[in-house]
Write a protein that holds these residues in place. Sequence first.
Motif, short mmCIF file in Angstrom:
data_model
loop_
_atom_site.label_atom_id
_atom_site.label_comp_id
_atom_site.label_asym_id
_atom_site.label_seq_id
_atom_site.Cartn_x
_atom_site.Cartn_y
_atom_site.Cartn_z
N GLN A 307 8.51 -6.01 -8.67
CA GLN A 307 8.85 -4.78 -8.30
C GLN A 307 7.44 -3.83 -8.51
O GLN A 307 7.10 -3.13 -7.89
CB GLN A 307 9.59 -4.19 -9.60
N GLU A 308 6.61 -4.27 -9.80
CA GLU A 308 5.26 -3.70 -9.77
C GLU A 308 4.38 -3.98 -8.45
O GLU A 308 3.64 -2.87 -8.17
CB GLU A 308 4.73 -3.98 -11.03
N ALA A 309 4.34 -5.14 -8.16
CA ALA A 309 3.59 -5.26 -7.06
C ALA A 309 4.13 -4.57 -5.90
O ALA A 309 3.18 -3.88 -5.04
CB ALA A 309 3.59 -7.03 -6.54
N ARG A 310 5.39 -4.54 -5.46
CA ARG A 310 5.88 -3.78 -4.45
C ARG A 310 5.59 -2.13 -4.54
O ARG A 310 5.20 -1.43 -3.60
CB ARG A 310 7.47 -3.61 -4.33
N ARG A 377 -2.11 -9.55 1.91
CA ARG A 377 -3.01 -10.64 1.30
C ARG A 377 -2.52 -11.06 -0.17
O ARG A 377 -2.94 -11.95 -0.63
CB ARG A 377 -4.54 -10.43 1.57
N GLY A 378 -2.69 -9.79 -0.85
CA GLY A 378 -1.88 -10.01 -2.22
C GLY A 378 -0.72 -10.92 -2.54
O GLY A 378 -0.67 -11.72 -3.58
N TYR A 379 0.12 -10.83 -1.46
CA TYR A 379 1.22 -11.67 -1.42
C TYR A 379 0.96 -13.16 -0.87
O TYR A 379 1.85 -13.89 -0.76
CB TYR A 379 2.35 -10.91 -0.61
N LYS A 380 -0.17 -13.40 -0.28
CA LYS A 380 -0.65 -14.54 0.14
C LYS A 380 -0.11 -14.73 1.42
O LYS A 380 0.10 -15.71 2.04
CB LYS A 380 -0.41 -15.74 -0.77
N SER A 381 0.32 -13.62 2.23
CA SER A 381 1.01 -13.64 3.41
C SER A 381 -0.26 -13.25 4.44
O SER A 381 -0.66 -12.04 4.58
CB SER A 381 2.02 -12.62 3.52
N THR A 382 -0.54 -14.40 5.29
CA THR A 382 -1.61 -14.19 6.02
C THR A 382 -1.58 -14.77 7.66
O THR A 382 -2.15 -14.16 8.42
CB THR A 382 -3.04 -14.90 5.58
N ARG A 383 -0.42 -15.76 7.70
CA ARG A 383 -0.42 -16.08 9.21
C ARG A 383 0.29 -15.16 9.88
O ARG A 383 -0.12 -14.89 11.18
CB ARG A 383 0.58 -17.48 8.85
N ILE A 384 1.49 -14.48 9.64
CA ILE A 384 2.24 -13.66 10.61
C ILE A 384 1.18 -12.15 10.70
O ILE A 384 1.11 -11.81 12.06
CB ILE A 384 3.17 -13.33 9.99
N LEU A 437 6.61 -5.78 7.79
CA LEU A 437 6.40 -7.27 7.15
C LEU A 437 6.07 -6.92 5.64
O LEU A 437 6.78 -8.07 5.06
CB LEU A 437 5.03 -7.73 7.76
N PHE A 438 5.46 -6.04 5.34
CA PHE A 438 5.32 -5.77 3.75
C PHE A 438 6.65 -5.53 3.12
O PHE A 438 7.07 -6.08 2.06
CB PHE A 438 4.20 -4.65 3.62
N ARG A 439 7.39 -4.55 3.83
CA ARG A 439 8.66 -4.16 3.10
C ARG A 439 9.63 -5.55 3.20
O ARG A 439 10.29 -5.75 2.10
CB ARG A 439 9.36 -3.34 4.08
N LYS A 440 9.46 -6.40 4.43
CA LYS A 440 10.24 -7.60 4.13
C LYS A 440 9.96 -8.66 3.21
O LYS A 440 10.91 -9.23 2.38
CB LYS A 440 10.24 -8.23 5.53
N VAL A 441 8.50 -8.79 3.30
CA VAL A 441 8.11 -9.79 2.15
C VAL A 441 8.34 -9.36 0.55
O VAL A 441 9.01 -10.26 -0.27
CB VAL A 441 6.72 -10.04 2.30
N LEU A 446 11.59 -9.75 -4.47
CA LEU A 446 12.42 -9.12 -5.40
C LEU A 446 13.58 -9.65 -5.30
O LEU A 446 14.35 -9.94 -6.48
CB LEU A 446 12.67 -7.71 -5.11
N SER A 447 14.34 -10.06 -4.35
CA SER A 447 15.51 -10.87 -4.26
C SER A 447 15.76 -12.26 -5.00
O SER A 447 16.73 -12.68 -5.52
CB SER A 447 16.09 -10.94 -2.87
#
Length: 451
Positions: A307-310, A377-384, A437-441, A446-447
């Motif tokens: 939640q804090e990350a978001r 990048r903070g979420y380690k999401s880089t490929r998409i 993508l940020f919203r989705k990730v 959170l879920s």
Amino acid sequence: MPLIKDAKATWILAWPIMIGQLAQTGTSFVDAVMAGHVSAADLAAVSVGASIYTMLIVTLMGLLLAISPMVAQKIGAKQHGDIPALTQQSLYQGLFAGLVAIAIAHALLPVFNHLGLSAEVNDKAQRFLSAVSWGLPALAISRVLYGYSSALNHTKPMMIIALISLALNIPANWLLIYGHFGFPALGAVGCGWATAFCMWISALLWLIWICVSPVYRDTHPFDRLRGIHWPTQWQLAKLGIPIGITFFVEVSAFSGLSLLVARLGTTSVAAHQIALNFGGLLFMIPLAISTALTVRVAQAAGAGHWQEARMIGQNGVRLGFIIAAMSACFVMLFDSTIAAWYTQDAQVFALATQLLFFAGLFQFSDATQAVASGILRGYKSTRIPMLLHITAFWLIGIPLGYAMAFGLGPFEEMGAKGFWVALVIALTFAALSLLYLFRKVSLLKLSHTPH
């Protein structure tokens, strides 16, 4: 977490990064000015050589950016004991990437033979690129240690070392470009050797800083020598390679557009360069915020505080938009003044004023995509994000810009303005896609969080 308090926390991390990046940009400015005082051929050699060199260093910086979110997540998870080995593995990877970059630079030297350059400029550009390439392993070491330090919330060393390097670059250029105190007058080639020398000094300063400063004591990357650990190398590569490709896509797209603008004549090239140069300076602000957000989001993610990350990410997007609005208003209100800083040519001034309007509009989408990329990048999401950047720049920006500039298909010929309209469209696509993508990730994380 109120926006102002959160923005302050991000800004404390970001402002030293911004000054450090401006200092690095200043090095290129100093190189161009000092080489230009030798001859037009030396200035042209530095400019042409730097076009390939810039693509190499930007790609290298992207490849090695993985260390920052990985260390930051370890900090958040309070796994400090894993950080020395992780940083050391990244240093191994950086040295290897730096050596590969030297080989690539030398392999690309024959490209200058096919650019229609004069024999003198061709020779000097090749020797400039060859000289400056020897600093690439040092650059890699510096970027890894900078990523490690920023993940620990210590960004001021990057600013101080970059300012020292800029200050050192001037006397090094003076000695090697003009030939003082017994050194040969090497012109543009001396500029390359001076830059490489300053890169090695920067790397040495980073090593000394980390060895001496007590803030790194608990996570010291040089506590003992370890061998290569292939699983960690794979983790770093899996995160870093998409970032490197993303950086390459962006810088190659801008270089490609600049080459296409050259077909429109000298006035268009000069006006385009003015808008691009000033836009690039303004971009340092959201880029610094992006780096700070990578660290803050990764630390929250490492602690499992999704939640804090978001919330950090959402506030970061708002901060980026506010800064973009201020930058856009500044450019649009003072477009004539900005153009006058660069040129006294009436035709260049008139076109540059028009393009600066688009450079102002450009701030909203450019800042938003930069900030969203940093958060992801903070979420380690880089490929998409890599695939989205390829789509935005190579599949939308360059083809659409070419069609609009030269009047292909349903488009009327717009000249240089066509490229800028296409850039705004391409970056708007990137910004909206990355925000989605940020919203989705973030919602997905959170879920999966137990309540």
